[in-house]
Design a protein around this motif. Sequence first.
Motif, PDB file in Angstrom:
ATOM      1  N   LEU A  57      36.312  50.436  48.799  1.00  0.00           N
ATOM      2  CA  LEU A  57      36.766  49.045  48.911  1.00  0.00           C
ATOM      3  C   LEU A  57      36.900  48.647  50.384  1.00  0.00           C
ATOM      4  CD1 LEU A  57      39.381  49.020  46.012  1.00  0.00           C
ATOM      5  CD2 LEU A  57      37.113  47.970  46.013  1.00  0.00           C
TER       6      LEU A  57
ATOM      7  N   GLN B 227      37.032  44.975  41.035  1.00  0.00           N
ATOM      8  CA  GLN B 227      37.698  45.353  42.279  1.00  0.00           C
ATOM      9  C   GLN B 227      36.896  44.894  43.501  1.00  0.00           C
ATOM     10  OE1 GLN B 227      38.403  49.485  41.147  1.00  0.00           O
ATOM     11  NE2 GLN B 227      40.524  48.971  40.742  1.00  0.00           N
TER      12      GLN B 227
ATOM     13  N   GLN C 115      42.094  43.847  39.840  1.00  0.00           N
ATOM     14  CA  GLN C 115      41.955  43.140  41.109  1.00  0.00           C
ATOM     15  C   GLN C 115      43.187  43.320  41.996  1.00  0.00           C
ATOM     16  OE1 GLN C 115      40.681  39.386  39.359  1.00  0.00           O
ATOM     17  NE2 GLN C 115      38.590  39.831  39.971  1.00  0.00           N
TER      18      GLN C 115
ATOM     19  N   ALA D 236      43.028  46.709  43.460  1.00  0.00           N
ATOM     20  CA  ALA D 236      42.051  46.772  44.551  1.00  0.00           C
ATOM     21  C   ALA D 236      42.700  46.332  45.855  1.00  0.00           C
ATOM     22  CB  ALA D 236      40.843  45.885  44.236  1.00  0.00           C
TER      23      ALA D 236
END
Lengths: 178, 178
Positions: free
Chosen positions: A46, A84, B84, B87
């Motif tokens: 990420l 993500q 999300q 993340a």
Amino acid sequence: MRVLGVDPGLTRCGVGVVEGTAGRPLKMIGVGVVRTAADADIAERLLLIERGLEEWLDEHRPDVVAIERVFSQHNVATVMGTAQASAVAMLCAARRGLPVALHTPSEVKAAVTGSGRADKAQVGAMVARLLRLAAPPKPADAADALALAICHIWRAPAQDRLRQAAALQTRLQKGSVR
Amino acid sequence: MRVLGVDPGLTRCGVGVVEGTAGRPLKMIGVGVVRTAADADIAERLLLIERGLEEWLDEHRPDVVAIERVFSQHNVATVMGTAQASAVAMLCAARRGLPVALHTPSEVKAAVTGSGRADKAQVGAMVARLLRLAAPPKPADAADALALAICHIWRAPAQDRLRQAAALQTRLQKGSVR
């Protein structure tokens, strides 16, 4: 209007920058893919996606970021990573105060090919034609990112009108407009 | 070891900081919730979660961030938001070079209550007992974040041994250790 399209993914995150307005010829400014290794740590991946997207934002200064809307009904194993990666893209845009627009895959396909069920090859061919490229961009994630940007440029005027209509309706209901 | 536990969520993202080592009494350093409005833009919500988590990281300087591992088999509507938010938490940690540990809900429940199927009340009660609090932290997301941090402190030694064993095995297979 300059749009950064992002096709979110952990292994390949497609990015494409298109400039134009609805009804006028479009111009491709850049296209590419941010890649991360499948065996790397998820947090590390990420972070690499964030850095990659930041470089694209720094270099191309888009006015808006168009991201594929992730649906959970797809392949369960990949959808989490896609969600993500899309979160990172949304965050990068929001941090810069850039508007974020989400478009579904079928909206994107319908915008560039006329059919919401077009296949990858058809999307790639139309992206190449609309941007006057010699061949469809590879990999498909890169072509999809350009398609997202094109879709946004074409849909934005209609979306703006809808938003204005909704805002007017709210004000009418509240009695602040007569 | 100081651990920031994060129970990821868009509406309520639980955060809890616990200090301690396995086999010694634990100390709660802080607990709270980062909230965002359900009617706000998703990009805006992720940005607010990032800012909230950054404040917790700045204030408490944890050595590691423990985050709930998100599974896609749960409620489809909420799992995307949870993925999300997680993340964002992973990104904030990775950006500071902090290790990220993921623990499943049943690992966390089993760690603090002895049962992987314990309910919210049981987890809250045990968190309060282990941290010597007058009552279970509210809301449940805050208690879950503390439980994640506790789980990490207790599981970390075993996880380290497993990692070392795996690394040794890899080196043995490559013939670099005889």
